[in-house]
Design an enzyme around this catalytic site. Structure first.
Site, PDB file in Angstrom:
ATOM      1  N   GLU A 125      -3.649   2.543  -1.812  1.00 48.39           N
ATOM      2  CA  GLU A 125      -4.228   1.315  -2.354  1.00 48.39           C
ATOM      3  C   GLU A 125      -5.557   1.049  -1.661  1.00 48.39           C
ATOM      4  O   GLU A 125      -5.615   1.136  -0.428  1.00 48.39           O
ATOM      5  CB  GLU A 125      -3.298   0.125  -2.147  1.00 48.39           C
ATOM      6  CG  GLU A 125      -3.807  -1.093  -2.887  1.00 48.39           C
ATOM      7  CD  GLU A 125      -2.868  -2.310  -2.773  1.00 48.39           C
ATOM      8  OE1 GLU A 125      -1.837  -2.224  -2.098  1.00 48.39           O
ATOM      9  OE2 GLU A 125      -3.200  -3.337  -3.369  1.00 48.39           O
ATOM     10  N   GLY A 265      -2.377  -4.137   7.828  1.00 53.27           N
ATOM     11  CA  GLY A 265      -1.074  -4.445   8.411  1.00 53.27           C
ATOM     12  C   GLY A 265       0.009  -3.474   7.975  1.00 53.27           C
ATOM     13  O   GLY A 265       0.716  -2.903   8.797  1.00 53.27           O
ATOM     14  N   ALA A 266       0.126  -3.279   6.669  1.00 52.99           N
ATOM     15  CA  ALA A 266       1.177  -2.420   6.144  1.00 52.99           C
ATOM     16  C   ALA A 266       0.930  -2.182   4.668  1.00 52.99           C
ATOM     17  O   ALA A 266       0.042  -2.795   4.082  1.00 52.99           O
ATOM     18  CB  ALA A 266       2.542  -3.076   6.328  1.00 52.99           C
ATOM     19  N   MET A 267       1.720  -1.280   4.093  1.00 54.10           N
ATOM     20  CA  MET A 267       1.526  -0.935   2.685  1.00 54.10           C
ATOM     21  C   MET A 267       2.866  -0.756   1.988  1.00 54.10           C
ATOM     22  O   MET A 267       3.747  -0.049   2.465  1.00 54.10           O
ATOM     23  CB  MET A 267       0.681   0.351   2.604  1.00 54.10           C
ATOM     24  CG  MET A 267       0.453   0.848   1.200  1.00 54.10           C
ATOM     25  SD  MET A 267      -0.509  -0.332   0.202  1.00 54.10           S
ATOM     26  CE  MET A 267       0.184  -0.021  -1.408  1.00 54.10           C
ATOM     27  N   ASN A 269       4.169   0.918  -0.476  1.00 57.51           N
ATOM     28  CA  ASN A 269       4.520   2.078  -1.295  1.00 57.51           C
ATOM     29  C   ASN A 269       6.001   2.029  -1.691  1.00 57.51           C
ATOM     30  O   ASN A 269       6.847   1.728  -0.863  1.00 57.51           O
ATOM     31  CB  ASN A 269       4.286   3.364  -0.513  1.00 57.51           C
ATOM     32  CG  ASN A 269       2.977   3.346   0.225  1.00 57.51           C
ATOM     33  OD1 ASN A 269       1.929   3.240  -0.374  1.00 57.51           O
ATOM     34  ND2 ASN A 269       3.047   3.390   1.555  1.00 57.51           N
ATOM     35  N   HIS A 301       6.975  -9.430   3.673  1.00 58.94           N
ATOM     36  CA  HIS A 301       5.903  -9.319   2.667  1.00 58.94           C
ATOM     37  C   HIS A 301       5.984  -7.986   1.916  1.00 58.94           C
ATOM     38  O   HIS A 301       5.994  -7.960   0.681  1.00 58.94           O
ATOM     39  CB  HIS A 301       4.549  -9.476   3.364  1.00 58.94           C
ATOM     40  CG  HIS A 301       3.376  -9.424   2.445  1.00 58.94           C
ATOM     41  ND1 HIS A 301       2.778 -10.547   1.923  1.00 58.94           N
ATOM     42  CD2 HIS A 301       2.696  -8.373   1.929  1.00 58.94           C
ATOM     43  CE1 HIS A 301       1.777 -10.195   1.137  1.00 58.94           C
ATOM     44  NE2 HIS A 301       1.699  -8.870   1.125  1.00 58.94           N
ATOM     45  N   GLU A 302       6.037  -6.898   2.676  1.00 57.25           N
ATOM     46  CA  GLU A 302       6.041  -5.586   2.003  1.00 57.25           C
ATOM     47  C   GLU A 302       7.316  -5.407   1.190  1.00 57.25           C
ATOM     48  O   GLU A 302       7.286  -4.861   0.090  1.00 57.25           O
ATOM     49  CB  GLU A 302       5.896  -4.446   3.014  1.00 57.25           C
ATOM     50  CG  GLU A 302       4.689  -4.548   3.940  1.00 57.25           C
ATOM     51  CD  GLU A 302       3.369  -4.848   3.248  1.00 57.25           C
ATOM     52  OE1 GLU A 302       3.188  -4.420   2.097  1.00 57.25           O
ATOM     53  OE2 GLU A 302       2.521  -5.525   3.863  1.00 57.25           O
ATOM     54  N   HIS A 305       7.122  -7.219  -2.081  1.00 59.39           N
ATOM     55  CA  HIS A 305       6.281  -6.529  -3.061  1.00 59.39           C
ATOM     56  C   HIS A 305       7.104  -5.617  -3.963  1.00 59.39           C
ATOM     57  O   HIS A 305       6.660  -5.264  -5.060  1.00 59.39           O
ATOM     58  CB  HIS A 305       5.237  -5.654  -2.352  1.00 59.39           C
ATOM     59  CG  HIS A 305       3.917  -6.330  -2.108  1.00 59.39           C
ATOM     60  ND1 HIS A 305       3.282  -7.088  -3.058  1.00 59.39           N
ATOM     61  CD2 HIS A 305       3.096  -6.327  -1.023  1.00 59.39           C
ATOM     62  CE1 HIS A 305       2.118  -7.524  -2.565  1.00 59.39           C
ATOM     63  NE2 HIS A 305       1.984  -7.082  -1.328  1.00 59.39           N
TER      64      HIS A 305
HETATM   65  N1  B3K Z   1      -1.236  -4.081  -0.447  1.00 61.95           N
HETATM   66  C1  B3K Z   1      -1.576  -3.721   0.906  1.00 61.95           C
HETATM   67  C2  B3K Z   1      -3.023  -3.836   1.198  1.00 61.95           C
HETATM   68  C3  B3K Z   1      -3.843  -2.715   0.742  1.00 61.95           C
HETATM   69  C4  B3K Z   1      -5.243  -2.858   1.240  1.00 61.95           C
HETATM   70  C5  B3K Z   1      -6.159  -1.842   0.664  1.00 61.95           C
HETATM   71  N2  B3K Z   1      -7.460  -1.937   1.272  1.00 61.95           N
HETATM   72  C6  B3K Z   1      -0.804  -4.511   1.892  1.00 61.95           C
HETATM   73  C7  B3K Z   1      -0.237  -5.771   1.411  1.00 61.95           C
HETATM   74  O1  B3K Z   1      -0.905  -6.669   0.970  1.00 61.95           O
HETATM   75  O2  B3K Z   1       0.955  -5.908   1.453  1.00 61.95           O
HETATM   76 ZN    ZN Z   2       0.565  -7.697  -0.020  1.00 67.61          ZN
END
Ligand code: B3K
Ligand code: ZN
Length: 900
Positions: A125, A265-267, A269, A301-302, A305
């Site tokens: 991302e 912070g984190a992603m 996926n 948060h992750e 998502h």
């Molecule tokens: N969605 C990712 C952030 C990605 C940042 C790309 N530059 C983390 C988050 O918001 O949970």
């Molecule tokens: Zn987010």
């Protein structure tokens, strides 16, 4: 269609993709220097698209071969440039085979596939997938992925990707493989792989439906003693989402992997969340209370998502807040529910609003200002902003406030019913909220399209004879970059009225239906000017406006000091109690700043000190809440209230206020210190956290007292500390202690002794934690933000053997601390701070454009500073703008700043 670098992309230009992708089968032969990637996609023409060609994005790829429907693609059938591969006249149904070669070890941008500490990680991302293979790398192209990973078994024993593991085994030559299948359609930005030497803590849980799921937290060997809190947070998140939103984990396996080189912070996926170590690793020895809270909220948060972002994703990147604003709102609610108590919720709310004012209000007023749903961008990574995230969360919270708990849930249910496995827009979300509740939310759209922090002027009239009370609102919104005219917003304003005894009065409003006996009413302000009439108001009330910060606006209201003291002492809304205290402080800080500039003597009235002392000594209040009240508005908050920013005057004013508070309340602060010690086993629960926060704040105030006894208190705390919160709290008090800058010769020996103790403690801290990267980051941050760290000292710290620009956490720890949290030194009158900033932006740009672009933001507000500082800032900005090979990430920021 974007094919060139450095051009502006507009929301209005959105067109659907020319092809849909059904399946993606990938094969990776992992090698740090030359990884081979094969990608087989099945595509079918989108009959809604006018675009005839198929345009695939690609960055920095070596194309090894390309085949279409089994045939090698003729060189005349496609065209390649630096950013894309264009196939002319493709048939309607295609199977595309593409082989690319990439060099992960050289990838210092940490975007795409890269190597960190010998292991492979990805970050896709927003547009990192195109650094792996040629693809329609845009969020509205959703497909099912199967991924085969192959690598040397010794070097890379663990092979992970999204979804479920369906096969693994041995290959010749010491290699092995693992095949992963993600059962859900997803956009390419959610693709991930991890390979290397990692170990995990795992637990099995039972989901609401009875299904079992395997949870894993993967870390480097040696860190398994720091995964429990992340695991607990993950389980709490899973159960919370089932309970609060009826959303269940949709996979059999959910993995979190920690990596020390990470841009944010984190992603999220799908099924394979990749985290900055900062938001995974914790134990009492290395992590502070704030770290524990940060981990809980980022893990939440992750995980959240998984539904808000992954199952329902964004149609295009302009819709980013659709997933981010909503998911931040969800993680805020999660953290609040985890505390459970009302006062705990309020403390969280205060912290969130503090952050909004600290970072988002300035963004909204500066050159990078943009609506929650931006209209254009050059580099989308620059729009992962506090506006999209935090203001976006406030926008979602306003639906919640307007529709109520049940109404909001109905809206969420409808949103998922309509849009599961789709890529949608902010308008779709608003429509679901409106339709599920039979509400017209047309005007509410302006929160998405208009930038700027609205101003809400409030005036009131009481008619004692008629027992009526009027509240008049006038709303406006300042012009922002590229947006001069604003239309009225739909603003929910939660209001209460206090009687002279400080109790809530029951409310009857002519314009707003409400249940009888309600003491907080949500008034819906929709016009530029609007009046609300209250009847049966038995005495002149003190109004409590915008309770719980019900909208992201600035309220202007003529409170007297007595009104504010009354609210601070009695408001049933804890947020507004705190707010009243901040208003009392801000009023005085602005006066003091003006006095410093005019060379007038500085004075602080006892009324304010008394109000603070009452709160400090009121042990019926939570320690955490008292700590929030005693924490003064930040230098940035003060700066935003001023026409011209004079950082040195602000610093002097704030420092004067802190030392006056300490002079008057020394004994109370000592009592607060002593009565909030948390002996016994460390626990990051809300009560202990609050106690430590108040105790450490008291300790820091006491350092304003230039006596060695208070310094000793900090030194003793340092030496006896049993957890990182107390250790770093003590060290921070020591490094900022007034005694270190005592000028008179009488205190020379005490000053020397203190300096010696501080130097010893800094050394001791470094030696004790030199193998704990996250702790050494704290050590750098402490020094980067210390009042005594000037540019010269910064240049020394940058040369420290443990410092490096290639690790984002480390780079941020020192540099961002100095540029963003050490205003008096960063804004040195000779411009040397800015010159250092320019050098560092340029150096970082060559390594990691995203991190460089964040640092570039430090001069956003340059036009607001005193003319002499402005001049120096302009020179620094121009230096960056004219340097060679500046990325579009950094250029977008610098150009916007210079154009302001
Ligand atoms: N969605 C990712 C952030 C990605 C940042 C790309 N530059 C983390 C988050 O918001 O949970
Ligand atoms: Zn987010």
């Amino acid at each position: 269609m974007r094919t060139d670098n450095n051009i502006t992309i507009f929301r209005k230009d959105y067109t659907p993709p020319s092809f849909w992708v059904d399946t993606v089968e990938m094969g990776f032969d992992l090698d740090p220097k030359a990884t081979h990637v094969t990608t087989r996609t099945t595509l079918r023409r989108n009959t809604d698209s006018k675009e005839k060609e198929l345009v695939l994005f690609g960055e920095g790829l070596k194309l090894v071969q390309i085949r279409m429907n089994g045939q090698k693609l003729a060189r005349t059938a496609y065209q390649i440039d630096k950013h894309s591969l264009r196939i002319f006249n493709p048939p309607d149904n295609i199977t595309l085979d593409i082989e690319t070669q990439i060099n992960p070890i050289k990838n210092t941008s940490l975007n795409g596939l890269y190597v960190s500490n010998g292991n492979f990680f990805t970050q896709c991302e927003a547009e990192g997938f195109r650094k792996i293979t040629y693809f329609q790398d845009r969020p509205d192209v959703m497909a099912k992925y199967t991924v085969m990973l192959r690598a040397d078994k010794k070097k890379y024993p663990v092979l992970l990707s999204n979804g479920n593991l369906i096969e693994e085994g041995k290959l010749s030559g010491g290699r092995h493989y693992a095949k992963w299948e993600d059962p859900f359609k997803k956009p390419s930005y959610l693709f991930a792989l991890v390979a290397g030497k990692l170990v995990c803590q795992e637990e099995k849980i039972k989901l609401k439906s009875g299904r079992k799921a395997l949870l894993q937290v993967w870390v480097e060997k040696g860190n398994l003693d720091k995964t429990q809190h992340a695991m607990d947070s993950l389980q709490n998140s899973i159960f919370w989402d089932e309970q609060r939103f009826g959303l269940e984990l949709d996979l059999d396996r959910f993995m979190i992997v920690a990596v020390s080189d990470f841009n944010m912070g984190a992603m999220e996926n799908k099924g394979l969340n990749i985290f900055n170590t900062k938001y995974v690793l914790a134990n009492a020895k290395v992590a502070t209370d704030a770290d524990y809270a940060g981990i809980e909220s980022v893990v939440g948060h992750e995980y959240f998502h998984n539904w808000t972002g992954n199952r329902v994703t964004c149609r295009d990147w302009f819709q980013l807040s659709l997933k981010e604003g909503l998911t931040v709102f969800r993680d805020q609610e999660f953290s609040a529910d985890m505390i459970g108590t009302n006062s705990g919720r309020a403390v969280n709310r205060i912290a969130d609003v503090r952050m909004l004012r600290q970072a988002q209000f300035p963004e909204d007023a500066g050159p990078m200002s943009h609506p929650v749903r931006p209209e254009s961008y050059v580099e989308i990574n620059n729009f992962y902003s506090v506006t999209v995230y935090e203001k976006g969360a406030e926008v979602v919270r306003m639906y919640y406030t307007l529709l109520g708990h049940e109404g909001f849930r109905k809206g969420m249910d409808l949103y998922f019913k309509r849009h599961d496995e789709q890529a949608v827009t902010c308008d779709d979300f608003r429509a679901a909220m409106a339709d599920a509740n039979g509400r017209d939310l047309t005007q509410f759209e302006r929160w998405y399209s208009q930038a700027g922090t609205p101003r809400l002027k409030v005036s009131t009239t009481y008619d004692a004879a008629k027992k009526t009370y009027e509240i008049s609102f006038t709303q406006s919104c300042p012009a922002t970059a590229g947006q001069s005219k604003k239309l009225p917003f739909h603003i929910p304003v939660a209001v209460g009225l206090l009687n002279a005894a400080g109790q809530d009065m029951s409310l009857k409003c002519q314009e707003q239906a409400n249940p009888t006996d309600s003491t907080t009413l949500v008034l819906e302000v929709t016009k530029a000017k609007q009046v609300f009439h209250f009847t049966n108001v038995k005495e002149r009330p003190t109004p409590s406006i915008l309770r719980n910060f019900s909208a992201p606006v600035e309220v202007e209201i003529n409170y007297s000091d007595e009104d504010l003291a009354h609210l601070l002492a009695h408001d049933s809304d804890a947020f507004n109690r705190w707010e009243a205290g901040q208003r009392l402080a801000m009023r005085r800080l602005l006066k003091l700043t003006a006095a410093v500039q005019a060379g007038k003597p500085l004075e602080l009235d006892t009324m304010f000190i008394d109000a603070l002392s009452k709160t400090l000594n009121d042990t019926t209040l939570d320690a955490a809440f008292r700590e929030q009240v005693l924490t003064l508005p930040s230098a940035t908050n003060i700066a935003e209230q001023l026409k011209v920013i004079d950082p040195h005057a602000i610093q002097t004013a704030r420092h004067f206020m802190r030392s006056e508070i300490t002079r008057h309340l020394k004994d109370d602060l000592l009592t607060a210190y002593e009565s909030n010690l948390t002996n016994g086993k460390y626990s990051p629960d809300a009560e202990s956290t609050g106690k430590r926060a108040l105790k450490n704040l008291a300790l820091s105030y006491l350092q304003e007292w230039p006596q060695d006894s208070t310094f000793d208190l900090a030194h003793i705390q340092y030496k006896n500390a049993k957890n990182m919160t107390d250790r770093i709290g003590a060290l921070s008090s020591m490094i900022n202690a007034a005694i270190l800058s005592q000028k008179d010769s009488a205190s020379k020996s005490a000053r020397k002794a203190a300096q010696l103790a501080l130097d010893g403690a800094l050394k001791d801290f470094y030696n004790a934690f030199k193998n704990e990267a996250l702790v050494i980051d704290k050590w750098f941050t402490l020094q980067g933000s210390a009042a005594s760290t000037d540019v010269k000292k910064m240049r020394q710290l940058l040369k420290h053997p443990a410092f490096t620009l290639t690790n984002p956490n480390r780079a941020r720890s020192l540099i961002f601390a100095f540029c963003n949290a050490n205003p008096a030194q960063f804004h040195a009158a000779d411009g040397s701070g800015y010159a250092l900033w320019a050098d560092l932006v340029i150096q970082l740009n060559a390594i990691n454009p995203q991190v460089a672009a964040r640092l570039a933001r430090s001069l956003d507000r340059w036009k607001k500073y005193t003319p002499a500082l402005q001049e120096h800032m302009k020179t620094a900005l121009e230096k960056v703008a004219s340097a060679k090979n500046i990325s579009k990430d950094v250029l977008e920021i610098i150009n916007k700043a210079l154009a302001a």
